[in-house]
Design a protein around this motif. Structure first.
Motif, PDB file in Angstrom:
ATOM      1  N   ASP A  42       0.842  -1.210   0.000  1.00  0.00           N
ATOM      2  CA  ASP A  42       0.000   0.000   0.000  1.00  0.00           C
ATOM      3  C   ASP A  42       0.875   1.257   0.000  1.00  0.00           C
ATOM      4  O   ASP A  42       0.622   2.214  -0.732  1.00  0.00           O
ATOM      5  N   GLN A  43       1.917   1.217   0.812  1.00  0.00           N
ATOM      6  CA  GLN A  43       2.798   2.385   0.910  1.00  0.00           C
ATOM      7  C   GLN A  43       3.603   2.576  -0.380  1.00  0.00           C
ATOM      8  O   GLN A  43       3.701   3.688  -0.911  1.00  0.00           O
ATOM      9  N   GLU A  47       3.485   5.668  -3.159  1.00  0.00           N
ATOM     10  CA  GLU A  47       4.692   6.414  -3.572  1.00  0.00           C
ATOM     11  C   GLU A  47       4.858   6.366  -5.084  1.00  0.00           C
ATOM     12  O   GLU A  47       5.119   7.386  -5.727  1.00  0.00           O
ATOM     13  N   TYR A  48       4.702   5.198  -5.664  1.00  0.00           N
ATOM     14  CA  TYR A  48       4.906   5.063  -7.112  1.00  0.00           C
ATOM     15  C   TYR A  48       3.925   5.949  -7.882  1.00  0.00           C
ATOM     16  O   TYR A  48       4.279   6.598  -8.864  1.00  0.00           O
ATOM     17  N   LEU A  49       2.684   5.958  -7.426  1.00  0.00           N
ATOM     18  CA  LEU A  49       1.644   6.699  -8.155  1.00  0.00           C
ATOM     19  C   LEU A  49       1.592   8.175  -7.746  1.00  0.00           C
ATOM     20  O   LEU A  49       0.875   8.957  -8.375  1.00  0.00           O
ATOM     21  N   GLY A  50       2.319   8.539  -6.700  1.00  0.00           N
ATOM     22  CA  GLY A  50       2.323   9.932  -6.256  1.00  0.00           C
ATOM     23  C   GLY A  50       0.996  10.355  -5.651  1.00  0.00           C
ATOM     24  O   GLY A  50       0.542  11.491  -5.853  1.00  0.00           O
ATOM     25  N   VAL A  51       0.356   9.445  -4.921  1.00  0.00           N
ATOM     26  CA  VAL A  51      -0.893   9.786  -4.231  1.00  0.00           C
ATOM     27  C   VAL A  51      -0.666   9.678  -2.719  1.00  0.00           C
ATOM     28  O   VAL A  51       0.244   8.980  -2.263  1.00  0.00           O
ATOM     29  N   ALA A 165      -0.121   8.319 -17.392  1.00  0.00           N
ATOM     30  CA  ALA A 165      -0.142   9.699 -16.915  1.00  0.00           C
ATOM     31  C   ALA A 165      -0.815  10.603 -17.931  1.00  0.00           C
ATOM     32  O   ALA A 165      -0.763  10.367 -19.146  1.00  0.00           O
ATOM     33  N   TYR A 166      -1.458  11.639 -17.383  1.00  0.00           N
ATOM     34  CA  TYR A 166      -2.139  12.646 -18.203  1.00  0.00           C
ATOM     35  C   TYR A 166      -1.500  13.996 -17.890  1.00  0.00           C
ATOM     36  O   TYR A 166      -1.543  14.457 -16.743  1.00  0.00           O
ATOM     37  N   ARG A 167      -0.887  14.600 -18.892  1.00  0.00           N
ATOM     38  CA  ARG A 167      -0.215  15.900 -18.703  1.00  0.00           C
ATOM     39  C   ARG A 167       0.627  15.909 -17.430  1.00  0.00           C
ATOM     40  O   ARG A 167       0.517  16.796 -16.580  1.00  0.00           O
ATOM     41  N   GLY A 168       1.417  14.853 -17.269  1.00  0.00           N
ATOM     42  CA  GLY A 168       2.357  14.778 -16.148  1.00  0.00           C
ATOM     43  C   GLY A 168       1.763  14.275 -14.848  1.00  0.00           C
ATOM     44  O   GLY A 168       2.483  14.093 -13.869  1.00  0.00           O
ATOM     45  N   ARG A 169       0.441  14.079 -14.813  1.00  0.00           N
ATOM     46  CA  ARG A 169      -0.187  13.593 -13.566  1.00  0.00           C
ATOM     47  C   ARG A 169      -0.570  12.129 -13.715  1.00  0.00           C
ATOM     48  O   ARG A 169      -1.205  11.751 -14.701  1.00  0.00           O
ATOM     49  N   THR A 170      -0.207  11.322 -12.728  1.00  0.00           N
ATOM     50  CA  THR A 170      -0.468   9.888 -12.808  1.00  0.00           C
ATOM     51  C   THR A 170      -1.959   9.614 -12.601  1.00  0.00           C
ATOM     52  O   THR A 170      -2.585  10.185 -11.695  1.00  0.00           O
ATOM     53  N   THR A 171      -2.508   8.736 -13.423  1.00  0.00           N
ATOM     54  CA  THR A 171      -3.927   8.401 -13.274  1.00  0.00           C
ATOM     55  C   THR A 171      -4.146   7.702 -11.920  1.00  0.00           C
ATOM     56  O   THR A 171      -3.291   6.959 -11.453  1.00  0.00           O
ATOM     57  N   GLY A 172      -5.285   8.002 -11.335  1.00  0.00           N
ATOM     58  CA  GLY A 172      -5.578   7.481  -9.996  1.00  0.00           C
ATOM     59  C   GLY A 172      -5.392   8.581  -8.952  1.00  0.00           C
ATOM     60  O   GLY A 172      -5.857   8.449  -7.824  1.00  0.00           O
ATOM     61  N   GLY A 173      -4.723   9.665  -9.355  1.00  0.00           N
ATOM     62  CA  GLY A 173      -4.513  10.779  -8.427  1.00  0.00           C
ATOM     63  C   GLY A 173      -5.034  12.081  -9.007  1.00  0.00           C
ATOM     64  O   GLY A 173      -4.747  13.158  -8.501  1.00  0.00           O
ATOM     65  N   ILE A 174      -5.791  11.986 -10.099  1.00  0.00           N
ATOM     66  CA  ILE A 174      -6.282  13.209 -10.759  1.00  0.00           C
ATOM     67  C   ILE A 174      -7.680  13.557 -10.244  1.00  0.00           C
ATOM     68  O   ILE A 174      -7.940  14.692  -9.855  1.00  0.00           O
ATOM     69  N   GLY A 175      -8.573  12.576 -10.217  1.00  0.00           N
ATOM     70  CA  GLY A 175      -9.922  12.800  -9.673  1.00  0.00           C
ATOM     71  C   GLY A 175      -9.917  12.696  -8.150  1.00  0.00           C
ATOM     72  O   GLY A 175      -8.856  12.698  -7.520  1.00  0.00           O
ATOM     73  N   HIS A 176     -11.119  12.590  -7.560  1.00  0.00           N
ATOM     74  CA  HIS A 176     -11.192  12.471  -6.093  1.00  0.00           C
ATOM     75  C   HIS A 176     -10.698  11.109  -5.623  1.00  0.00           C
ATOM     76  O   HIS A 176     -10.135  10.972  -4.541  1.00  0.00           O
ATOM     77  N   VAL A 177     -10.967  10.088  -6.460  1.00  0.00           N
ATOM     78  CA  VAL A 177     -10.635   8.729  -6.038  1.00  0.00           C
ATOM     79  C   VAL A 177     -10.424   7.868  -7.289  1.00  0.00           C
ATOM     80  O   VAL A 177     -11.014   8.122  -8.338  1.00  0.00           O
ATOM     81  N   GLY A 178      -9.507   6.898  -7.174  1.00  0.00           N
ATOM     82  CA  GLY A 178      -9.221   6.021  -8.314  1.00  0.00           C
ATOM     83  C   GLY A 178      -9.330   4.564  -7.881  1.00  0.00           C
ATOM     84  O   GLY A 178      -9.189   4.237  -6.697  1.00  0.00           O
ATOM     85  N   SER A 179      -9.609   3.683  -8.855  1.00  0.00           N
ATOM     86  CA  SER A 179      -9.692   2.257  -8.511  1.00  0.00           C
ATOM     87  C   SER A 179      -8.852   1.471  -9.509  1.00  0.00           C
ATOM     88  O   SER A 179      -8.829   1.782 -10.708  1.00  0.00           O
ATOM     89  N   PHE A 180      -8.152   0.473  -9.005  1.00  0.00           N
ATOM     90  CA  PHE A 180      -7.246  -0.340  -9.823  1.00  0.00           C
ATOM     91  C   PHE A 180      -7.614  -1.817  -9.704  1.00  0.00           C
ATOM     92  O   PHE A 180      -8.160  -2.254  -8.690  1.00  0.00           O
TER      93      PHE A 180
END
Ligand SMILES: Cc1ncc(COP(=O)(O)O)c(C=O)c1O
Length: 362
Positions: A42-43, A47-51, A165-180
């Motif tokens: 989890d940690q 870190e990898y996703l920057g969230v 990533a979208y415009r330098g931002r990793t997906t999963g950390g752009i909206g309020h919440v992400g699911s993988f």
């Protein structure tokens, strides 16, 4: 030469000694539920996703369910999403008692069209659920703009896009919440089921942690009715090892996709776009073509795998017969024309050439 859609065996062989040793160690430690590897994963994933928070759970469908619950989506709410996706996206909306509102995708990507999202907003809309399909991030600036304007929650379905990533931002950390999802064939896949919720919102994170573990934040004290949806310790062992290679795996997938795009340029096949402002991770490499079914048969006859993701869009599935049945022309045409080819990081040049030959001869 027989070519499969993915080669899980080849990848396991390359990591075998490390994975086998780490599994034996975890077996010896016998801390099987929310043990040290789950906590470390989890940690490390955060870190990898920057969230700020990554909370693993039992699978990607549960991740969507927990994300929707933790974001407070429930009965009477409408959630705008794509019909061109795996059923789990909209199943989870149903689990919380909300209604999926299906809108069309864009003609040049397989992702939800922000203009159609805007048109679908009503007084009951509470959330937008974009799917970064096949590994390509959706148009998040436009989607976030609509969400801000109408005060909506954005839940990203990142099941197919770990590391995109979208415009330098990793997906999963752009909206309020992400699911993988860590289903075995995903870009980051384990050896069974696995999933994860990501967020930068501490309250959402706390609620997901509670929901995944019987509604409990303290042992035998239960604040809400929750679920048993924890990532298995042995799957966490595998994910920790595979995550060290995910950047390289995603780069190799891109190299395969670029080789395919070059080989099919000018042919009867419409190739996937690779926008410059986002990092595509090519969970699937998907063409569009006429006579798709005959093409598929011809490719399969040459022992090269290919697959249709997805043949029946969600608004046309029996399971959603009770929701509004919009006409979604691009979604419907895409379901008739799409064809996914083998793509995996271990693909050799000879394998790529064989696939290209089978497709061009079909
Ligand atoms: C877009 C999408 N969402 C959700 C899921 C659900 O993930 P899982 O199979 O881990 O439950 C998947 C998995 O196939 C998927 O492709």
């Amino acid at each position: 030469m027989k070519i499969p859609m993915v080669d899980l065996k080849g990848q396991y062989e390359s990591l075998k000694s490390e994975i086998d040793a780490a599994i034996l160690q975890a077996l010896g430690e016998t801390r099987f539920i929310l043990g040290p590897n789950v906590q470390a994963f989890d940690q490390e994933a955060a870190e990898y996703l920057g969230v700020d928070h990554a909370i693993s759970c039992a699978n990607g469908t549960d991740a969507l369910h927990l994300a929707l619950l933790a974001a407070g989506i429930g009965a009477g709410d409408e959630v705008i999403t794509s019909a061109f996706t795996f059923i789990a996206t909209a199943e989870a909306i149903r689990y919380v008692g909300a209604t999926p509102v299906f809108v069309d995708i864009q003609p040049d990507s397989f992702n939800i069209d922000p203009q159609r999202v805007r048109e679908a907003v009503t007084d009951r809309t509470r959330a937008i659920l974009p799917v970064h399909l096949f590994g390509l991030p959706a148009d998040m600036d436009e989607i976030q703009g609509i969400a801000e304007e109408f005060d909506l929650i954005v839940i990203e379905d990142c099941a197919q896009c770990f590391g995109a990533a979208y415009r330098g931002r990793t997906t999963g950390g752009i909206g309020h919440v992400g699911s993988f999802s860590f289903f075995p064939s995903k870009n980051l896949g384990c050896y069974g089921d696995g999933g994860m919720v990501t967020t930068n919102d501490a309250e959402i994170a706390d609620r997901v942690k509670m929901y995944r573990n019987h509604g409990s934040s303290k042992q035998y004290h239960h604040d809400v009715i929750g679920f048993n949806s924890r990532l298995d310790e042995l799957q966490a062992v595998i994910l920790r090892i595979k995550m060290k290679h995910i950047g390289e795996y995603n780069r190799k997938r891109n190299a395969v996709a670029r080789a395919y795009n070059e080989a099919f340029a000018g042919s009867r096949f419409q190739t996937p776009t690779i926008p410059e402002d986002r990092d595509h991770v090519f969970h699937q490499y998907t063409l569009r073509c006429d006579n798709r079914d005959a093409t598929r048969e011809a490719i399969l006859a040459s022992e090269v795998a290919c697959a249709i993701y997805y043949p029946v869009p969600l608004h046309q599935q029996k399971a959603f017969a009770d929701t509004a049945q919009p006409t979604l022309p691009i979604t419907e045409a895409t379901a008739e024309r799409c064809l996914s080819l083998p793509i995996f990081p271990e693909m050799s040049e000879a394998q790529i050439e064989t696939v290209v030959g089978a497709v061009l001869d079909s």
